[in-house]
Design a protein around this motif. Structure first.
Motif, PDB file in Angstrom:
ATOM      1  N   ARG A  34       0.963  -1.254  -0.108  1.00  0.00           N
ATOM      2  CA  ARG A  34       0.017  -0.216  -0.203  1.00  0.00           C
ATOM      3  C   ARG A  34       0.873   1.288   0.026  1.00  0.00           C
ATOM      4  N   SER A 285      -9.071  -2.684   4.924  1.00  0.00           N
ATOM      5  CA  SER A 285      -8.105  -3.206   3.985  1.00  0.00           C
ATOM      6  C   SER A 285      -7.532  -4.320   4.053  1.00  0.00           C
ATOM      7  N   LYS A 288     -10.231  -6.965   3.661  1.00  0.00           N
ATOM      8  CA  LYS A 288     -10.612  -7.279   2.463  1.00  0.00           C
ATOM      9  C   LYS A 288      -9.574  -8.154   1.508  1.00  0.00           C
TER      10      LYS A 288
END
Length: 321
Positions: A34, A285, A288
């Motif tokens: 990320r 996040s 998921k």
């Protein structure tokens, strides 16, 4: 502790170690990907990445120490490697406790928005998260260095001995051990409980205001904020359970000279595993991405029926009469 029990703990800790490295490795790699995509990182991501690294390092050093203890039954190896590993283990434990405490403190400042001077000072402190993540391990290492001076290696416990274990025997050694437990366990626990109380009070006030604003027409909904609240409160609850167990084990080691060091490693490993699982669930996040990878792994196999839905089913609108 008998040798047979130490072998059982060695096997159990190995199973927990796999889970610890997997979950924390997943957290670290997901946060790193990320960071590469967005080229920016929130303070919570910085704290979580530092915590994941500390968890994995602690687990690997602990299990390596336990492996040496099983291999070197007659203590043929000199005490220096054992001393170095124990210092790393205790300093990493200090780092883990304060990283979790700092993370809970961060979430409490985000959830409890109080416009006062103290809150402004806290927001200013949180700008220096990265230096804090470097300073905490250094403080942990500095806190553990006095063990070399006040502890000794003559580990004459009730059942059998662990090779090269540093144990408190003198008055100064016992005073230092109490000081270490206060700094590494009790003090971060106090910070976490304080944050837990602040979050709980904020939640109660917020729910009451939401209920009053809707006149009780429907239950208050907090959405994603509720997920963060549950995560923060769960971290505190898990820590309190671990704190009680850890203090009891340390008391047995120091006062009754029980050979329970491997039991301490097992409980700490379990704590780091459960904490990582809570963090994955709490960070939407992470959760998921994990579900997506899990479904991709099962896709096209005979276990496809075990796939987890990635999106909530939309509720059918009610037909008005």
């Amino acid at each position: 502790m008998l040798s047979a029990n130490k072998v059982v703990l060695f096997v159990l800790t190995g199973l927990v170690a796999v889970a610890t490295v997997f979950f924390n490795g997943y957290i670290f790699l997901t946060s790193l990907s990320r960071l590469q995509e967005k080229q920016q990182q929130t303070p919570s991501d910085t704290i979580i990445m530092a915590l994941a690294l500390a968890d994995m390092a602690h687990q690997l050093v602990c299990y390596f120490w336990m492996t040496m203890d099983q291999v070197d039954v007659n203590c043929q190896i000199e005490t220096s490697p054992y001393t170095f590993m124990l210092l790393l283990i205790y300093s990493l434990k200090f780092t883990i406790m304060w990283d979790v405490s700092f993370l809970t403190f961060y979430y409490s400042t985000k959830l409890v928005n109080t416009a006062n001077r103290c809150h402004t000072c806290v927001q200013a402190i949180l700008k220096y998260v990265t230096p804090a993540m470097v300073l905490i391990p250094l403080c942990g290492l500095g806190t553990c260095m006095p063990m070399l001076a006040v502890f000794h290696h003559d580990n004459y416990t009730i059942a059998n001995q662990d090779c090269g274990v540093l144990v408190p025997d003198t008055r100064s050694g016992k005073i230092y051990e109490v000081t270490y437990l206060l700094l590494a366990d009790v003090l971060p626990g106090v910070v976490m409980v304080k944050c837990c109380v602040s979050i709980s009070i904020h939640l109660a006030i917020h729910l009451r205001h939401m209920k009053a604003s809707t006149n009780g027409a429907h239950g208050p909904k907090l959405g994603s904020q509720m997920r963060v609240i549950q995560m923060a409160l769960s971290l505190v609850a898990i820590f309190i359970v671990f704190l009680v167990v850890d203090l009891y084990v340390q008391y047995q080691i120091a006062v009754n000279h029980e050979n329970m060091l491997t039991l301490t490693f097992f409980f700490t490993s379990t704590y780091t595993t459960i904490t990582a699982m809570v963090l994955i669930y709490g960070k939407k996040s992470f959760w998921k991405a994990l579900i997506h990878e899990f479904n991709a792994l099962l896709d096209g196999s005979c276990l496809a029926c075990l796939k987890v839905p990635e999106h909530k089913a939309k509720a059918n609108p009610k037909v008005r009469s």
